[in-house]
Enzyme design. Sequence first.
Site, PDB file in Angstrom:
ATOM      1  N   GLY A  10       0.768  -1.121   0.374  1.00  0.00           N
ATOM      2  CA  GLY A  10       0.102   0.299  -0.049  1.00  0.00           C
ATOM      3  C   GLY A  10       0.670   1.319   0.149  1.00  0.00           C
ATOM      4  O   GLY A  10       2.297   1.373   0.529  1.00  0.00           O
ATOM      5  N   CYS A  11       0.500   2.487  -0.575  1.00  0.00           N
ATOM      6  CA  CYS A  11       1.230   3.443  -0.587  1.00  0.00           C
ATOM      7  C   CYS A  11       1.608   3.745   0.417  1.00  0.00           C
ATOM      8  O   CYS A  11       2.299   4.512   0.483  1.00  0.00           O
ATOM      9  CB  CYS A  11       0.497   4.570  -1.602  1.00  0.00           C
ATOM     10  SG  CYS A  11      -1.164   4.957  -0.716  1.00  0.00           S
ATOM     11  N   TYR A  12       0.146   4.367   1.334  1.00  0.00           N
ATOM     12  CA  TYR A  12       1.091   5.022   2.985  1.00  0.00           C
ATOM     13  C   TYR A  12       2.148   4.005   3.589  1.00  0.00           C
ATOM     14  O   TYR A  12       3.214   4.164   4.078  1.00  0.00           O
ATOM     15  CB  TYR A  12      -0.086   4.579   3.570  1.00  0.00           C
ATOM     16  CG  TYR A  12      -1.358   5.458   3.547  1.00  0.00           C
ATOM     17  CD1 TYR A  12      -1.006   6.933   3.650  1.00  0.00           C
ATOM     18  CD2 TYR A  12      -2.257   5.765   2.642  1.00  0.00           C
ATOM     19  CE1 TYR A  12      -2.021   8.002   3.574  1.00  0.00           C
ATOM     20  CE2 TYR A  12      -3.601   6.404   3.282  1.00  0.00           C
ATOM     21  CZ  TYR A  12      -3.235   7.670   3.536  1.00  0.00           C
ATOM     22  OH  TYR A  12      -3.888   8.966   2.676  1.00  0.00           O
TER      23      TYR A  12
ATOM     24  N   THR B  13       6.239   3.958   1.993  1.00  0.00           N
ATOM     25  CA  THR B  13       6.745   5.022   2.565  1.00  0.00           C
ATOM     26  C   THR B  13       6.760   5.107   3.824  1.00  0.00           C
ATOM     27  O   THR B  13       7.866   5.972   4.206  1.00  0.00           O
ATOM     28  CB  THR B  13       5.669   6.239   2.032  1.00  0.00           C
ATOM     29  OG1 THR B  13       4.876   5.869   1.075  1.00  0.00           O
ATOM     30  CG2 THR B  13       6.125   7.739   2.451  1.00  0.00           C
TER      31      THR B  13
END
Lengths: 366, 366, 366, 366
Positions: B151-153, B156
């Site tokens: 997932g993008c969150y 990161t």
Amino acid sequence: MNASGLNVGVVGGTGYSGGELCRLLLAHPAVDKILPTSRGDQPFERNHRNLLGCGLEFVTPEQLLADVGDLDVVFFCTPTGEAMSVVERYLDHGVRVIDLSADFRFGDPDTYRAAHGLEHTAPHLLTEAVYGISELNRERVRSARLVANPGCYVITAVLGLAPLLTSGMASLDAPLHVSAINGTTGASSTPKRDVMHPHVFGSILPYNMEGHRHAPELEDVLGALTERRLTVDLNTAHGDFARGIYVQASVPLLSSARHKVDQSVLSDLYEQAYGAGHDGEHFVLLNDFPKSGKLNAKDYDVYPSVAAVRGSNFCHLGVDYDESRGIAKVIAVTDNLVKGAAGSAIQNMNTMFELPEIEGLRHYGA
Amino acid sequence: MNASGLNVGVVGGTGYSGGELCRLLLAHPAVDKILPTSRGDQPFERNHRNLLGCGLEFVTPEQLLADVGDLDVVFFCTPTGEAMSVVERYLDHGVRVIDLSADFRFGDPDTYRAAHGLEHTAPHLLTEAVYGISELNRERVRSARLVANPGCYVITAVLGLAPLLTSGMASLDAPLHVSAINGTTGASSTPKRDVMHPHVFGSILPYNMEGHRHAPELEDVLGALTERRLTVDLNTAHGDFARGIYVQASVPLLSSARHKVDQSVLSDLYEQAYGAGHDGEHFVLLNDFPKSGKLNAKDYDVYPSVAAVRGSNFCHLGVDYDESRGIAKVIAVTDNLVKGAAGSAIQNMNTMFELPEIEGLRHYGA
Amino acid sequence: MNASGLNVGVVGGTGYSGGELCRLLLAHPAVDKILPTSRGDQPFERNHRNLLGCGLEFVTPEQLLADVGDLDVVFFCTPTGEAMSVVERYLDHGVRVIDLSADFRFGDPDTYRAAHGLEHTAPHLLTEAVYGISELNRERVRSARLVANPGCYVITAVLGLAPLLTSGMASLDAPLHVSAINGTTGASSTPKRDVMHPHVFGSILPYNMEGHRHAPELEDVLGALTERRLTVDLNTAHGDFARGIYVQASVPLLSSARHKVDQSVLSDLYEQAYGAGHDGEHFVLLNDFPKSGKLNAKDYDVYPSVAAVRGSNFCHLGVDYDESRGIAKVIAVTDNLVKGAAGSAIQNMNTMFELPEIEGLRHYGA
Amino acid sequence: MNASGLNVGVVGGTGYSGGELCRLLLAHPAVDKILPTSRGDQPFERNHRNLLGCGLEFVTPEQLLADVGDLDVVFFCTPTGEAMSVVERYLDHGVRVIDLSADFRFGDPDTYRAAHGLEHTAPHLLTEAVYGISELNRERVRSARLVANPGCYVITAVLGLAPLLTSGMASLDAPLHVSAINGTTGASSTPKRDVMHPHVFGSILPYNMEGHRHAPELEDVLGALTERRLTVDLNTAHGDFARGIYVQASVPLLSSARHKVDQSVLSDLYEQAYGAGHDGEHFVLLNDFPKSGKLNAKDYDVYPSVAAVRGSNFCHLGVDYDESRGIAKVIAVTDNLVKGAAGSAIQNMNTMFELPEIEGLRHYGA
């Protein structure tokens, strides 16, 4: 007050909060005369082009002081460290003072020195100064000669956190996490490379992660409310918008409270604290529209929107609960230049001069 | 791989991440053919107008499956719940699969059900699937048939937190506080009132404050790294920008570590973890320019900028230390569509096909 | 060219176009060494934070000149008036020069003086310099020693207008109206009050309405194409975005043409001029998706989008026809820093060094 | 008017202009009751979250009509084509009507049909309806039963162009070129893919280049002012901001006038037309700060700023002169929802009910 209305000085009239004060004062029915100061040579309306046609003109700080006898109230919108050496000259002439800088926000000169790196030059006024959040201490503001207007992050966070932190449900031992995004009018108006448009567009500019100077102020105010020492982890940044503060806070609940709480319990708590609609605090409103109830649904409008308060003196609040982790969530939004600065300053002025508290602040966000 | 290069399928080619995959694949020197799928009737280039002139055309998912024999790799950019019922048909024909949805991110079907409200239909593949963060488990990705793209969150935050959480300095008992602002391409591309431009302009849209579905994924990955159970308080919102994720995390340090740490200690820790420049991780970079040293100075450029990674596969990191409160701060930024989705998917593809890991991903942010 | 690739100097490496040149050159497969110059003391990667990790370092202009023997090509990204006194020293050593400033854009020193208020110090080079729009004069660029890279407004408007103005359908007697909105990277990078973020956010900043200095350049180029004298009413502003130029032009048609024209006639004209897809000009593309046909329908995507070309070297064009008024409409969009500056400069470099014209410029907009 | 103030209906209360009317009416001292209509089931304050706490509730259009006897004035914020079949029922009961749609803007039903594709169902009211730009025809508005509120582009352009076009200096033979950028609240509030945030962010969305429906309205109004037939080339787009209209117009001057004109002549013309400061039109102001006088200097603040009028009823004007081409330039900015819609509607209401014209509209832009 003069028969015809208040005569108002605005010391430091060139920056964003000084301009915003003038904007709001111009539409205030009880204000007669507005005298903003500047040391520069740019005309008032060129400095604040949104006020084109208003007719205001800058005077020097010395000219304002020379006419102190005509004034009812003076606002200070000066950089921290300047007001403390001047306010007494206004107070001595019976002029009431509302300071938007940080000079009188701390009772203790040591805390001031630690937060701002300056020696306080008028420590005897620190105990007299009233910290001006009308929603919390309206009565003290009413009779104050000198009001310390709160920091923009602080008033937003305090309005958001006060009901929960004083409810007996919150665990106050661990650091309280607060993340805040401020508009770029929260930065200085002095031209600076990193606040040039291409650097901010589509970005977020964190700053002072080593400890923002508003953190001790927030700890001070929340500590007084809860009557204990708190640690606040305040994280600040500027976002790609000119006005507005977005505050998100996470408050772990006490084990004893975790299983008794849900979103509606928190919602009730806030309704009780601030009242609903016309019977409550006019400017503090809970955005608690019901969710759709679907898992993972992005029901954006069940939380407050920064854009919804733009240009207004309102503070919108939202509360939610992460049940599986026992963490209450608070979202609080204001316009950093209005409720976060000039609007609450005028609200304080209204209170001090026995005017209706919402006078001049009736407009909704746009 | 075909003699002439890779033949690539993109299942779910109409949304933001599907479009971004095509954008990057079009400039990838080792890719021969790109087959995006759509069930709609809008032509590819009208759907993705930034790809005007590229010549790609949509096929149906059925057409793609019918030509499975020509494919080397298939990316899934489908809503959660769709890939799990289809990937096996590709795997059975020797096609490698990189799934950008959440279907294969958890080892345990119960966690999947709890986070996404769906019963997993291919639980036997969960243990085979490799969680695809090349910087953390490059070797396992290399030989994987099925990669679960993070997932993008999560990617990161994990890149930002891994060095600190595994350093022995962090206190992992209290919930880990993570605040993240995502671009609006992180929302669904289906028209929705609250994501219409006037509602986002100058605002911030918090959502899922009751617990974002990426929180358990983040807890899972960080738990595996630290070999203990962690609680992550993940707070999510969309900001007024199309691309980019801004993650800010606060990590209280152990008492034993507090007085030994300063910004440079943290900076060294991250340099060691990711290496400096060409000897290190190409895509993970520390922005650690020195501060001016003045109290309260807003040295914006000592922290990462979301805009600086726009359109690129880079992750910029920043670290700081609030000494008086003993809290380490981490800032991590990526482009949510690149490092947060399509870029890391291509990085995984490069690893799986023994291509240079940065192939097709050499461009810097714009 | 060196065996290993081109050695490239970038004189004036601190501004937006110098930084963009470096960004694109870093991903260019035929470039070996990049030497940007600066007279300041800020390190390269702090000056251009999107290039974090790239390893480039500034040299002084003097250092660059001292190593002139190692260079293949030098780009000038200096303020107008600086390149003209220096380029000859590079040319004399066989280094080819591409000047992104306005110094060599006019054949006539009088026009230069009138537009820029400066006396030209190298008028003998004005006739040799080739005006570098590859799509219009690729052959002359190929053999040029000195290329004058066009202004960002000019190349965008010229690509948009050339087919129509040379078609014999346009009335060229009245002033040609061109309205253009540029990103804020089109302003100087020197900090300035009116380009601070709060002044640009949600606004539009018109400037030089008395006659933009690009207007005579545009008149010059369009005059040469049409072989007659033209008047261009160029209206310029900065919008609330960092990159991109939006050009809208209105061209009244000759009475003889008015009733023979419709949108599809114009569309065909442009398809013929630039070719379709791979057979045509790679970087100039017509966005001519069909309208819904409903009266007053807002079919936004039948016209080009500035955002669609962001970060890329593409120019998207749109044409329409206001039948009741006999006015043809042209919309042209580019990224002002790429096709409007650094990208077309590299396209010129590719042409000059017999490289594939799209080398290093393959990426689509993001 | 009721003893206690005006009772006001707002037909079509869910869209942007309906919401803005309510926002302004809520702060209007002479308004007693506000009744917005909706056919949907979303509560008023959730539909307009900036009005949280205001206490307004939707009624159905039928309920509003049933209580027609209690009303003083009704505003229509309905899509074009709806008001014309209903207004008479209000007029018959002595309720005055201000229509913000296009239904009564044309005197001639044929022009209406041509512009909007609809047959007019109340043509007998077209001659009675007064076109409501107070600055131009205050006296007729005062006694009107039915006011047609102007289009947002039209009022902005008309206020900007009227003094120049009626001065005898302008050449009116060629098409008048007008370029306008509108905020996205000028688009429909119905969710639509191309107005989703990621499509507008950092972009510009041109539309209706074949001829915007406001062009004939503008030609009609300017034709009446100049007493001749004019052609207006109106070019429209939405920009990346929620509120505001930016209009730029180019007016070639007659040969006889060209050499007698400079910026200050134009400035004087506008000062005379609208008056200066308190003696003139309160809402129409000239931004004519002096330029620095340097060639090519970007003196941004000598022209109006869209952001400066945000949320206010002001129209800021700027004029300049391109001497070498003989073209006068006009820039006019308003908030499309205020002066362009709800604000001028309230200004009309004030005039109709003999209230101070600026009542409820005193706030400056924010």
